[in-house]
Design a protein around this motif. Structure first.
Motif, PDB file in Angstrom:
ATOM      1  N   LYS A   1       0.835  -1.213   0.000  1.00 27.54           N
ATOM      2  CA  LYS A   1       0.000   0.000   0.000  1.00 27.54           C
ATOM      3  C   LYS A   1       0.865   1.255   0.000  1.00 27.54           C
ATOM      4  O   LYS A   1       0.577   2.225  -0.721  1.00 27.54           O
ATOM      5  N   ASP A   2       1.945   1.234   0.778  1.00 26.17           N
ATOM      6  CA  ASP A   2       2.833   2.396   0.806  1.00 26.17           C
ATOM      7  C   ASP A   2       3.525   2.593  -0.530  1.00 26.17           C
ATOM      8  O   ASP A   2       3.712   3.735  -0.993  1.00 26.17           O
TER       9      ASP A   2
ATOM     10  N   LYS B   1       1.152   4.186  -2.953  1.00 27.98           N
ATOM     11  CA  LYS B   1       0.966   5.608  -2.626  1.00 27.98           C
ATOM     12  C   LYS B   1       2.139   6.436  -3.142  1.00 27.98           C
ATOM     13  O   LYS B   1       1.959   7.524  -3.705  1.00 27.98           O
TER      14      LYS B   1
END
Length: 300
Positions: free
Chosen positions: A40-41, A44
């Protein structure tokens, strides 16, 4: 001992089989710690990088805003963008011979010559700039037809108007006949300010000050009617003493009113005589201190 160890080992094996830890992240989850989601990071960060690249492309595609220039320099090209022509702007080689393979070095006096060339270039640029500024100043000082004409100079000749054929005598005669009389000023109504007829305040204050000083002198002056060995009592002290005597008189009269009409006992007769004597003394003192001047002994 070996049986206990084998039972413990068998229980751990069965627990791991039923509830696998799934590596380090599974061990963290079993402890109640939420592991970090790297996927997820990463997504992003990728989106942020794409957004920055998109903004950078938009800024590069956007036409640049022209630099601010004064109105008189709008059509003047900057010397920075002029092509390098001439011998002064050509590349120089500081060497002793024409061989390119030979080591290059500065000869004696080359640095001083270079400084003089730079000084001449700066001086030429400054002279050109001053000439342009002078041209713009002369253009701005040109005569504007919408404004008033300039003051004539000493070497310019004035154009005189020709003689007039007007009959000034007849014109003055007609003007004198048709002229209306001026309004006469009414002198009966003179201007009067708000303080007209009043004594100024500072004069009244000065008079009061003089009167106070005169009263003080009279008070300090020795009284010719004062008996020897006596002194005049101050007015404030006389009034205070008179007020105290009047209060004592009222109190004695109040006590006299409380006595019965028929007095038979010796105690009541003594009290009556005491109050009557006190009243006579107070009334005598009131008569003395009621006078405008009261003299007292010096040893008081």
């Amino acid at each position: 001992m070996s049986r206990k160890y084998s039972n413990h080992h068998s229980r751990d094996t069965i627990g791991q089989f039923l509830n696998p830890e799934n590596g380090y992240r599974g061990a963290l989850e079993r402890k109640g710690v939420q592991p970090k989601n790297h996927m997820k990071d990463n997504l992003k960060e990728i989106r942020l990088a794409e957004m920055r690249n998109r903004q950078k492309k938009d800024e590069e595609a956007r036409p640049s805003k022209p630099l601010y220039k004064l109105p008189q320099f709008q059509n003047v090209e900057a010397r920075l963008y002029e092509p390098a022509t001439g011998k002064e702007n050509s590349p120089r080689k500081y060497s002793n011979d024409d061989d390119d393979d030979s080591p290059q070095f500065l000869s004696k006096g080359q640095s001083q010559q270079r400084r003089e060339e730079l000084a001449r270039e700066k001086r030429a640029i400054r002279d050109q700039f001053e000439r342009k500024m002078e041209d713009e100043r002369q253009y701005a000082e040109q005569v504007d037809l919408s404004r008033k004409a300039a003051v004539p100079r000493s070497n310019e000749l004035a154009v005189l108007k020709g003689p007039s054929n007007s009959d000034f005598i007849s014109r003055n005669r007609v003007q004198a006949i048709t002229m209306l009389p001026k309004n006469k000023r009414d002198d009966s109504e003179e201007f009067k300010h708000e303080e007209f007829g009043r004594v100024p305040k500072y004069l009244e204050e000065r008079k009061q000050q003089w009167q106070d000083q005169e009263d003080e002198k009279q008070r300090r002056r020795p009284d010719p009617n004062c008996p020897p060995g006596m002194i005049l009592m101050p007015e404030s002290e006389r009034l205070n003493t008179l007020e105290v005597l009047q209060q004592s008189h009222e109190e004695a009269m109040h006590q006299m009113r409380k006595l019965p009409f028929v007095i038979e006992t010796p105690t009541m007769r003594k009290k009556q005589e005491y109050l009557e004597g006190k009243l006579r003394e107070i009334e005598h003192a009131i008569g003395i201190f009621s006078k405008p001047k009261v003299y007292v002994a010096l040893d008081r």
